[in-house]
Design an enzyme around this catalytic site. Structure first.
Site, mmCIF file in Angstrom:
data_model
loop_
_atom_site.group_PDB
_atom_site.id
_atom_site.type_symbol
_atom_site.label_atom_id
_atom_site.label_comp_id
_atom_site.label_asym_id
_atom_site.label_seq_id
_atom_site.Cartn_x
_atom_site.Cartn_y
_atom_site.Cartn_z
ATOM 1 C CD GLU A 189 -1.921 1.507 2.837
ATOM 2 O OE1 GLU A 189 -2.279 2.773 3.216
ATOM 3 O OE2 GLU A 189 -1.926 0.566 3.372
ATOM 4 C CG ASP A 217 0.111 7.022 -1.206
ATOM 5 O OD1 ASP A 217 -1.069 7.247 -1.525
ATOM 6 O OD2 ASP A 217 0.977 7.799 -0.688
ATOM 7 C CG ASP A 228 -5.655 1.325 3.044
ATOM 8 O OD1 ASP A 228 -5.349 2.584 2.454
ATOM 9 O OD2 ASP A 228 -5.692 1.311 4.127
ATOM 10 C CD GLU A 244 -3.220 4.274 -1.682
ATOM 11 O OE1 GLU A 244 -3.508 5.634 -1.682
ATOM 12 O OE2 GLU A 244 -3.066 3.708 -0.652
#
Length: 283
Positions: A81, A85, A154, A157
């Site tokens: 994650e 991101d 999450d 990502e």
């Protein structure tokens, strides 16, 4: 000091060039939650080939699953994650950069933030069916059914990071450009959140500066505030809106301005008025 830095760099370089297969086996053990059929289905969902299923198994593993998993050497998707991101932010920044040459840095930041916000990512994850693959505990599963956007954002990502590790940057851009961004731009649920961006595009195309939003009235206790905001274009009041927070009031003011001054705009403009990128100019 120079010798110390050279030693540190040499050590880092040695670790970075370590046999990749050994690194992947250590940090991405197979969990077994993706059999051949599920791998094939996930490939169709993501529109990409999965070479190393271990990346995707970890991306689908919520930390709550570690409490009930039969294995003890598996990892949650939190590190993926983190990586996803950063990758998503960079690719989306490049995307809006190539489609808004007349827009200044501050507004580009807003556009990027709107695309990568939690609600947008959660919408995409659910719309393509990623929520049916995630591994979690029963209590976390209940939270997901109750509408836990953070968990879904999450997850998406982490999947982006898995695609990047498995297939590289070009395939990751393809997924974001062909699947993620269109899912956000064409979503009726997301349109109401973007009146400000549409108004911005229109007034700048007409040669005006970016609209200004000014709070006209604020009332209520701290836990139940109410705001009234007016939007000004070239020092003229274009619209007024009210809401429980400033952002909501600004969106309503922008919609009011569009309804009054550009009544046909919402029928013809996309959410943030950007066309699909051609592969040549973006990838």
């Amino acid at each position: 000091m120079k010798d110390i830095l050279h030693t540190i760099y040499a050590g880092l370089k040695k670790k970075i060039t370590k046999n990749q297969q050994e690194v992947h086996t250590l940090h991405f053990p197979r969990i077994g939650v993706l059999n051949d059929e599920r791998i094939h289905n996930l490939e169709r969902t993501l529109n990409c080939t999965i070479n190393n299923p271990a990346f995707f198994e970890q991306a689908l593993t919520h930390r709550s699953y570690l409490q009930i998993a039969p294995q003890h050497d598996i990892h949650s998707n939190e590190r993926l994650e983190f990586l996803g991101d950063a990758i998503l932010g960079m690719i989306v920044a490049e995307y809006v950069f190539y489609h808004h040459f007349a827009v200044l840095e501050g507004e580009l930041t807003k556009l990027r933030s709107w695309i990568v916000q939690r609600n947008s990512l959660a919408h995409v994850a659910k719309s393509i069916g990623l929520d049916t693959y995630i591994q979690l505990s029963p209590s976390a599963g209940k939270s997901l059914k109750d509408g836990n956007d953070t968990m879904l954002a999450d997850l998406l990502e982490a999947i982006i990071a898995a695609i990047y590790l498995d297939s590289g940057m070009e395939q990751t851009k393809k997924f974001i450009g062909d699947t993620l961004i269109p899912a956000i731009l064409h979503s009726p649920e997301m349109q109401v959140k973007n009146y400000k961006s549409i108004l911005l595009e229109i007034v700048q195309a007409d040669g005006f500066f970016a609209p200004r939003y000014i709070v006209q009235h604020e009332s209520g206790p701290d836990h139940d505030k109410h705001f009234t905001v007016a939007v000004f274009v070239d020092d003229n009041e274009y619209g007024v809106g009210s809401g429980k927070n400033k952002k909501q009031a600004e969106q309503k003011a922008a919609k009011d301005a569009l309804d009054k001054h550009y009544p046909h705009a919402l029928e013809h403009l996309s959410l943030i008025h950007i066309s699909e990128p051609t592969r040549r100019e973006w990838l």
